[in-house]
Design a protein around this motif. Structure first.
Motif, PDB file in Angstrom:
ATOM      1  N   VAL A 176      37.693  44.652  33.577  1.00 31.93           N
ATOM      2  CA  VAL A 176      38.682  45.579  34.465  1.00 31.93           C
ATOM      3  C   VAL A 176      38.059  46.965  34.043  1.00 31.93           C
ATOM      4  N   ASP A 177      37.892  47.143  32.782  1.00 36.32           N
ATOM      5  CA  ASP A 177      37.491  48.702  32.494  1.00 36.32           C
ATOM      6  C   ASP A 177      36.202  49.018  33.046  1.00 36.32           C
ATOM      7  N   TRP A 236      36.536  49.580  36.565  1.00 38.89           N
ATOM      8  CA  TRP A 236      37.428  50.900  36.738  1.00 38.89           C
ATOM      9  C   TRP A 236      36.556  52.119  36.459  1.00 38.89           C
ATOM     10  N   MET A 237      35.897  52.253  35.254  1.00 43.90           N
ATOM     11  CA  MET A 237      35.116  53.346  34.740  1.00 43.90           C
ATOM     12  C   MET A 237      33.769  53.241  35.055  1.00 43.90           C
ATOM     13  N   LEU A 288      48.882  61.487  49.012  1.00 42.67           N
ATOM     14  CA  LEU A 288      48.668  60.837  47.730  1.00 42.67           C
ATOM     15  C   LEU A 288      47.127  61.068  47.304  1.00 42.67           C
ATOM     16  N   LEU A 310      46.515  64.116  46.050  1.00 45.01           N
ATOM     17  CA  LEU A 310      47.217  64.406  44.623  1.00 45.01           C
ATOM     18  C   LEU A 310      46.009  63.920  43.633  1.00 45.01           C
ATOM     19  N   PHE A 359      43.629  66.671  41.083  1.00 46.43           N
ATOM     20  CA  PHE A 359      43.693  66.533  39.681  1.00 46.43           C
ATOM     21  C   PHE A 359      42.527  65.790  38.843  1.00 46.43           C
ATOM     22  N   THR A 360      41.495  65.531  39.557  1.00 44.04           N
ATOM     23  CA  THR A 360      40.239  65.262  39.219  1.00 44.04           C
ATOM     24  C   THR A 360      39.045  65.918  39.309  1.00 44.04           C
ATOM     25  N   LEU A 418      31.621  58.744  34.138  1.00 39.48           N
ATOM     26  CA  LEU A 418      32.624  58.101  34.510  1.00 39.48           C
ATOM     27  C   LEU A 418      33.665  58.685  35.334  1.00 39.48           C
ATOM     28  N   TRP A 477      36.103  56.356  39.306  1.00 42.10           N
ATOM     29  CA  TRP A 477      37.543  55.910  39.169  1.00 42.10           C
ATOM     30  C   TRP A 477      38.396  56.477  40.651  1.00 42.10           C
ATOM     31  N   LEU A 490      40.818  54.503  42.682  1.00 37.89           N
ATOM     32  CA  LEU A 490      42.350  54.798  42.678  1.00 37.89           C
ATOM     33  C   LEU A 490      42.866  55.135  44.231  1.00 37.89           C
ATOM     34  N   LEU A 513      42.554  51.960  45.930  1.00 41.98           N
ATOM     35  CA  LEU A 513      43.837  50.985  45.462  1.00 41.98           C
ATOM     36  C   LEU A 513      45.267  51.565  46.088  1.00 41.98           C
ATOM     37  N   ILE A 514      45.307  52.773  46.148  1.00 45.49           N
ATOM     38  CA  ILE A 514      46.619  53.344  46.770  1.00 45.49           C
ATOM     39  C   ILE A 514      46.815  52.885  48.255  1.00 45.49           C
ATOM     40  N   LEU A 527      47.516  49.155  48.310  1.00 46.10           N
ATOM     41  CA  LEU A 527      48.882  48.990  47.787  1.00 46.10           C
ATOM     42  C   LEU A 527      49.829  49.347  49.030  1.00 46.10           C
TER      43      LEU A 527
END
Lengths: 143, 334
Positions: B7-8, B11-12, B124, B127, B131-132, B153, B157, B161, B164-165, B168
């Motif tokens: 997963v890491d 994701w990264m 979202l 957001l 912040f990235t 890296l 991600w 994300l 994923l949002i 979801l």
């Protein structure tokens, strides 16, 4: 902050918040985290909707545009009617007066806040008459 | 541990800076256009009664609505910061500020009883991006750097994300339906009744569809959004009725919706119903799909029999009356 820690911190916070309704974290809807309740509840084909109608001097009845109730957004107009109904008599009077002040007195003589009930299938087939209509409040349009 | 490591690693995964930066530009442009497009609705809260204020999300920090000048100032600030976010100017400051301000502006707009779920993902995603490090390239900040950033890296991600949002959110929307109504939501008439409810409420709230003239379901009114929808519906003529009826292009994907829509369109405008069968304006694939759909209905579904019966009846009634038009005044009080 190290990039990996920052990445997982933001992922866990935002991802966790978005997924939180799955775990019952929210009872009601919110924003931007939502339980997405729209179109989810069971609904019968008999549909009741509270709304506003205008009455002309000749007795004709029609619906005003949403901007006379709230703004151009239909859903906001409907929520405004719902809030007025929930607020009771005072809320209904206030909404009725507000709509009356926004309509042309040459066009309509009365404002009514009503709940109309329709059979969805009949309506979809072209029968536009409600099977029932209840008037909650009425007020005259000042000329 | 192996799974977590996998997963890491997924994701990264290192990525170039460009895709993330491009996504920032796209979300920034979309957010700006959206704010400007929605300006009259965002500012209309000033005309609402304070008793209508039902705060959600971070707006619950305020018991009372903002003064109209304050709400308007924040809106203007969101536009200024949105431009800075899109251009990537001093992004370490303007990125987070725009993300928070957009969250506030949209939350405040949703704090008057009606929550517009279409705005969740925009907020979202901004957001995440705010912040990235989404402005290391394709930005004014990036132009100051001597060389382009290397793959790293921190550029992969945030995109994962956002994806994923999105997934979801759609999963939650589906899960809510099964959680609240159970399997009946799929097997019963719940969706059809909801769509019927939606159509009826639009009409009862004053969005009147005239079923004659230019289109079977053209709308009288002047909202910019609805004018666009009408244009969109005209661009896909076989679906025009459903597009105008639904008021939301997203619902075109719902096959069930067509059933709710068809009887009305066919009943009010049988000529156009026939016209769709060989519409010269529609793309070939759409037209073929439509024909397939009509034939499928003809063969198997009793609803089509109903539609045909209704079509004939409307033909007769139109022939007798010479018109099938309808105005908002046709609503009769019982």
């Amino acid at each position: 902050m190290r990039p990996r820690v920052r990445a997982y911190a933001i992922t866990i916070i935002l991802g966790g918040l978005v997924a939180s309704p799955l775990f019952g974290a929210f009872a009601g809807d919110s924003f931007p985290i939502s339980t997405f309740p729209m179109f989810a509840t069971a609904r019968s084909s008999e549909i009741s909707i509270s709304h506003v109608v205008l009455v002309g001097s000749d007795g004709a009845v029609w619906v005003p545009p949403p901007s006379t109730i709230a703004n151009d957004e239909v859903l906001q107009a409907q929520e405004t009617v719902r809030q007025a109904l929930e607020a009771g008599e005072r809320g209904l009077e206030a909404l009725c007066g507000r709509v009356a002040s926004r309509v042309d007195p040459d066009d309509a003589v009365e404002v009514r806040i009503v709940t109309s009930t329709y059979d969805a299938l009949d309506y979809a087939s072209g029968d536009l008459d409600p099977i029932g209509r209840r008037t909650h409040a009425a007020c005259a349009v000042a000329s | 541990m192996t799974f977590l490591r996998w997963v890491d690693a997924w994701w990264m995964q290192p990525l170039n800076a460009q895709p993330l930066a491009l996504f920032r530009v796209l979300t920034g442009v979309f957010a700006l256009v959206y704010i400007i497009w929605q300006w009259q609705y965002l500012t209309s809260a000033a005309s609402f009664d304070a008793s209508q204020y039902e705060p959600v999300g971070i707006a619950t920090l305020l018991d009372q609505p903002l003064a109209s000048w304050a709400a308007l100032s924040l809106l203007w600030m969101s536009i200024v910061l949105g431009v800075a976010y899109t251009l990537g100017w001093r992004f370490s400051l303007t990125g987070p500020l725009f993300a928070i301000l957009l969250l506030w502006v949209m939350t405040y707009r949703n704090s008057w009883g009606q929550i517009y779920h279409t705005e969740n993902l925009l907020v979202l995603h901004v957001l995440v991006l705010g912040f990235t490090r989404s402005a290391d390239t394709l930005s004014l900040d990036g132009r100051r750097e001597a060389r382009a950033p290397e793959a790293g890296l921190e550029y992969g991600w945030p995109l994962r994300l956002c994806a994923l949002i999105t997934v979801l959110s759609y999963f939650l929307a589906g899960w809510a339906k099964l959680n609240i109504s159970g399997m009946a939501w799929i097997t019963d008439d719940v969706l059809r009744n909801h769509i019927a409810y939606d159509i009826i409420r639009y009409e009862l709230m004053g969005i009147t569809k005239r079923r004659s003239d230019a289109g079977c379901c053209a709308r009288s009114g002047s909202s910019r959004r609805l004018r666009l929808r009408r244009w969109l519906s005209n661009s896909a003529r076989p679906w025009r009725c459903c597009a105008a009826e639904s008021q939301r292009s997203g619902r075109l994907r719902s096959g069930s919706f067509i059933w709710a829509c068809l009887p009305r369109c066919s009943s009010s405008s049988p000529i156009r119903w026939q016209g769709w069968r060989s519409c010269p304006c529609s793309p070939g694939m759409v037209n073929r799909s439509w024909l397939w759909f009509v034939e499928r209905c003809r063969r198997s579904d009793p609803a089509y029999i109903h539609i045909r019966r209704f079509t004939r009846r409307s033909h007769r009634s139109e022939a007798a009356n010479g018109t099938s038009s309808m105005s908002s005044r046709d609503y009769a009080d019982n």
